[in-house]
Design a protein around this motif. Sequence first.
Motif, PDB file in Angstrom:
ATOM      1  N   SER A  65      -1.919  -2.085   6.076  1.00  0.00           N
ATOM      2  CA  SER A  65      -1.629  -2.327   7.707  1.00  0.00           C
ATOM      3  C   SER A  65      -0.585  -2.596   8.110  1.00  0.00           C
ATOM      4  N   GLU A  66       0.361  -2.825   7.311  1.00  0.00           N
ATOM      5  CA  GLU A  66       2.048  -2.763   7.533  1.00  0.00           C
ATOM      6  C   GLU A  66       3.129  -1.849   7.499  1.00  0.00           C
ATOM      7  N   GLU A  67       3.936  -2.168   8.550  1.00  0.00           N
ATOM      8  CA  GLU A  67       5.043  -0.948   8.179  1.00  0.00           C
ATOM      9  C   GLU A  67       5.768  -0.539   7.219  1.00  0.00           C
ATOM     10  N   SER A  68       5.885  -1.536   6.790  1.00  0.00           N
ATOM     11  CA  SER A  68       6.428  -1.347   4.989  1.00  0.00           C
ATOM     12  C   SER A  68       6.463  -3.084   4.182  1.00  0.00           C
ATOM     13  N   GLY A  69       7.092  -3.362   3.273  1.00  0.00           N
ATOM     14  CA  GLY A  69       7.451  -4.632   2.637  1.00  0.00           C
ATOM     15  C   GLY A  69       7.033  -4.491   1.459  1.00  0.00           C
ATOM     16  N   ALA A  70       6.974  -6.113   0.687  1.00  0.00           N
ATOM     17  CA  ALA A  70       6.391  -6.635  -0.352  1.00  0.00           C
ATOM     18  C   ALA A  70       4.871  -6.402  -1.043  1.00  0.00           C
ATOM     19  N   HIS A  71       4.138  -5.244  -1.293  1.00  0.00           N
ATOM     20  CA  HIS A  71       3.399  -4.574  -1.454  1.00  0.00           C
ATOM     21  C   HIS A  71       3.257  -3.819  -2.306  1.00  0.00           C
ATOM     22  N   THR A  72       3.435  -4.041  -3.844  1.00  0.00           N
ATOM     23  CA  THR A  72       3.477  -2.939  -4.107  1.00  0.00           C
ATOM     24  C   THR A  72       1.763  -2.504  -4.616  1.00  0.00           C
ATOM     25  N   GLY A  73       2.311  -0.892  -5.129  1.00  0.00           N
ATOM     26  CA  GLY A  73       0.895  -0.738  -5.390  1.00  0.00           C
ATOM     27  C   GLY A  73       0.610   0.349  -3.523  1.00  0.00           C
ATOM     28  N   ASP A  74       0.888   0.072  -2.590  1.00  0.00           N
ATOM     29  CA  ASP A  74       0.275  -0.079  -1.797  1.00  0.00           C
ATOM     30  C   ASP A  74       0.992   1.121  -0.815  1.00  0.00           C
ATOM     31  N   ILE A  75       0.153   1.698   0.063  1.00  0.00           N
ATOM     32  CA  ILE A  75       1.443   2.769   0.995  1.00  0.00           C
ATOM     33  C   ILE A  75       0.813   2.922   2.507  1.00  0.00           C
ATOM     34  N   ALA A  77       1.843   3.786   6.584  1.00  0.00           N
ATOM     35  CA  ALA A  77       0.374   4.517   7.471  1.00  0.00           C
ATOM     36  C   ALA A  77       2.244   6.112   7.569  1.00  0.00           C
ATOM     37  N   ALA A  78       3.235   5.512   7.690  1.00  0.00           N
ATOM     38  CA  ALA A  78       4.644   6.017   7.667  1.00  0.00           C
ATOM     39  C   ALA A  78       4.505   6.746   5.959  1.00  0.00           C
ATOM     40  N   MET A  79       4.345   6.062   5.639  1.00  0.00           N
ATOM     41  CA  MET A  79       4.718   7.118   4.367  1.00  0.00           C
ATOM     42  C   MET A  79       4.282   8.429   4.183  1.00  0.00           C
ATOM     43  N   LEU A  80       2.647   8.070   4.754  1.00  0.00           N
ATOM     44  CA  LEU A  80       1.606   8.920   4.059  1.00  0.00           C
ATOM     45  C   LEU A  80       2.283  10.034   5.596  1.00  0.00           C
ATOM     46  N   LYS A  81       2.214  10.242   6.466  1.00  0.00           N
ATOM     47  CA  LYS A  81       2.926  10.892   7.078  1.00  0.00           C
ATOM     48  C   LYS A  81       4.666  11.567   6.685  1.00  0.00           C
ATOM     49  N   ASP A  82       4.686  10.987   6.010  1.00  0.00           N
ATOM     50  CA  ASP A  82       6.457  11.438   5.551  1.00  0.00           C
ATOM     51  C   ASP A  82       5.838  12.774   4.627  1.00  0.00           C
ATOM     52  N   ALA A  83       5.030  12.083   4.076  1.00  0.00           N
ATOM     53  CA  ALA A  83       4.324  12.958   2.409  1.00  0.00           C
ATOM     54  C   ALA A  83       3.476  14.424   3.456  1.00  0.00           C
ATOM     55  N   GLY A  84       2.728  14.416   4.800  1.00  0.00           N
ATOM     56  CA  GLY A  84       2.833  15.150   4.664  1.00  0.00           C
ATOM     57  C   GLY A  84       1.093  15.421   5.628  1.00  0.00           C
TER      58      GLY A  84
END
Length: 250
Positions: A65-75, A77-84
């Motif tokens: 639910s967060e855009e970025s941060g200290a969330h080890t192992g999580d992804i 939404a922006a990263m998913l979009k960036d990956a395609g």
Amino acid sequence: MRRKLAAGNWKMNGLESALGEIDALAAAHKATQTEIMIAPPATLLSRMVAHAGDAVVLAGQDCHSEESGAHTGDISAAMLKDAGASYVILGHSERRTDHGETNDQVRAKTRAALAAGLKAVVCIGETLAQREAANTIDIIGGQMSGSLPDLATGENLVIAYEPVWAIGTGKIPTLDQIGEVHDFIRMRLERRYGAGVGRSVRILYGGSVKPDNAAEIFDVSNVDGALVGGASLKAKDFSSIISALDASAD
């Protein structure tokens, strides 16, 4: 007219050798009327882009639910979009059960997905105990109220009804039971978002959809496609389901 959607969820399956299944799928459905979506494991997402081409859109299986941060192992939404990815599956019964995800958490993730420009496939569904206690409609209504954000449209939201007791078991509700739930979901969408938006949101059925039962399921009222698990891992099996959806759109 709502475009049919065949969504394949690979779950925790698939190594690089499985990319050939996407090649076969894309080659078989270059002119399909149905939108085809595959949610591979995160390790394959960016590599699958070149194989999917224009025939297949890609999805993440979850996001934070967060855009970025200290969330080890999580992804995010922006990263998913960036990956395609164009879509992300949220609130799947396995996430709700195995990871204890609540409606509030699913709603927060859905908001994050929409903010990142992804389309959200939000999953809802009842357990066997809830079905046997005749609580299905109450459960579905509660999950919709709690899991869906206010800023939803037919362009950014898909609902997937997945009776938990039917996933991977080979059991499916009767066609009347599927129709009852899908009609209820449509009614609740129209009540909350208005007739225009409510009628534009696609509603998928998920729960042991296979080539031999797909056609009759797709003839049910307000079934706009399927969220498919194991049968989406092989292009041959998934192609049969896509073809059944194409036929239902004619």
